[in-house]
Design a protein around this motif. Sequence first.
Motif, PDB file in Angstrom:
ATOM      1  N   VAL A  75     -16.441  43.148  19.217  1.00 59.04           N
ATOM      2  CA  VAL A  75     -15.062  43.082  18.740  1.00 59.04           C
ATOM      3  C   VAL A  75     -14.218  43.854  19.733  1.00 59.04           C
ATOM      4  O   VAL A  75     -14.470  45.036  19.978  1.00 59.04           O
ATOM      5  N   GLN A  76     -13.222  43.184  20.307  1.00 62.10           N
ATOM      6  CA  GLN A  76     -12.357  43.835  21.292  1.00 62.10           C
ATOM      7  C   GLN A  76     -10.913  43.787  20.825  1.00 62.10           C
ATOM      8  O   GLN A  76     -10.389  42.725  20.487  1.00 62.10           O
ATOM      9  N   LEU A  77     -10.296  44.958  20.792  1.00 62.08           N
ATOM     10  CA  LEU A  77      -8.870  45.087  20.489  1.00 62.08           C
ATOM     11  C   LEU A  77      -8.230  45.596  21.764  1.00 62.08           C
ATOM     12  O   LEU A  77      -8.550  46.688  22.234  1.00 62.08           O
ATOM     13  N   SER A  78      -7.332  44.788  22.356  1.00 57.41           N
ATOM     14  CA  SER A  78      -6.790  45.165  23.662  1.00 57.41           C
ATOM     15  C   SER A  78      -5.745  46.270  23.572  1.00 57.41           C
ATOM     16  O   SER A  78      -5.442  46.908  24.570  1.00 57.41           O
ATOM     17  N   GLY A  79      -5.189  46.509  22.400  1.00 53.63           N
ATOM     18  CA  GLY A  79      -4.185  47.558  22.203  1.00 53.63           C
ATOM     19  C   GLY A  79      -3.573  47.422  20.824  1.00 53.63           C
ATOM     20  O   GLY A  79      -4.078  46.686  19.983  1.00 53.63           O
ATOM     21  N   GLU A  80      -2.461  48.121  20.595  1.00 54.59           N
ATOM     22  CA  GLU A  80      -1.850  48.137  19.258  1.00 54.59           C
ATOM     23  C   GLU A  80      -0.464  47.476  19.211  1.00 54.59           C
ATOM     24  O   GLU A  80       0.198  47.532  18.191  1.00 54.59           O
ATOM     25  N   THR A  81      -0.025  46.839  20.312  1.00 52.13           N
ATOM     26  CA  THR A  81       1.283  46.175  20.285  1.00 52.13           C
ATOM     27  C   THR A  81       1.112  44.729  19.827  1.00 52.13           C
ATOM     28  O   THR A  81       0.001  44.194  19.839  1.00 52.13           O
TER      29      THR A  81
END
Length: 167
Positions: A75-81
């Motif tokens: 699971v990859q989350l590239s950031g919070e924007t």
Amino acid sequence: MTNSEPNIQTASAESQSSESAIADAQVEKATAVTYAEEIETVIASMAVDQKVMVGKNEAGGHLWKFKYGSVEVFVQLSGETEDDTLTVWAFVLQLPAKNEAQLMRKILEMNWLSTLESHFAIVDNQVAVISTRTIAEISAGEISRIITIVATIADDNDDLLQAEFGL
């Protein structure tokens, strides 16, 4: 005659209203769950052996790896924007494989109706189940659904694909 005294009651009510709004905003900010926290909650409920590997980068991205059934799920989350993405994938078959033409036909047919918001793809010489989405307006339910769909479809199909097409 003019009364130059301020209306203490009105000023007091405005002050309390302003303070209440500030307090509400602070409580909301303090109790807001981040996307990363939501992902960790979902993974914690799914991880078979409760072992989860987590990596973070300087740009605010995260990468998790956990075991679900017989597959490893990433699971990859590239950031919070809102422009950042959530990508989930799991490998199901190493390539090359026997009868690759039949394998490709089978996974393309499966992509048509049985993979929901995910799909089969070839990544780094492996067949994977993958789903990706921007996090703009994503809900906790959607995060859970994406992770669950990829993990379940990969786990349900890896042994079958390996038995039929593995070398």
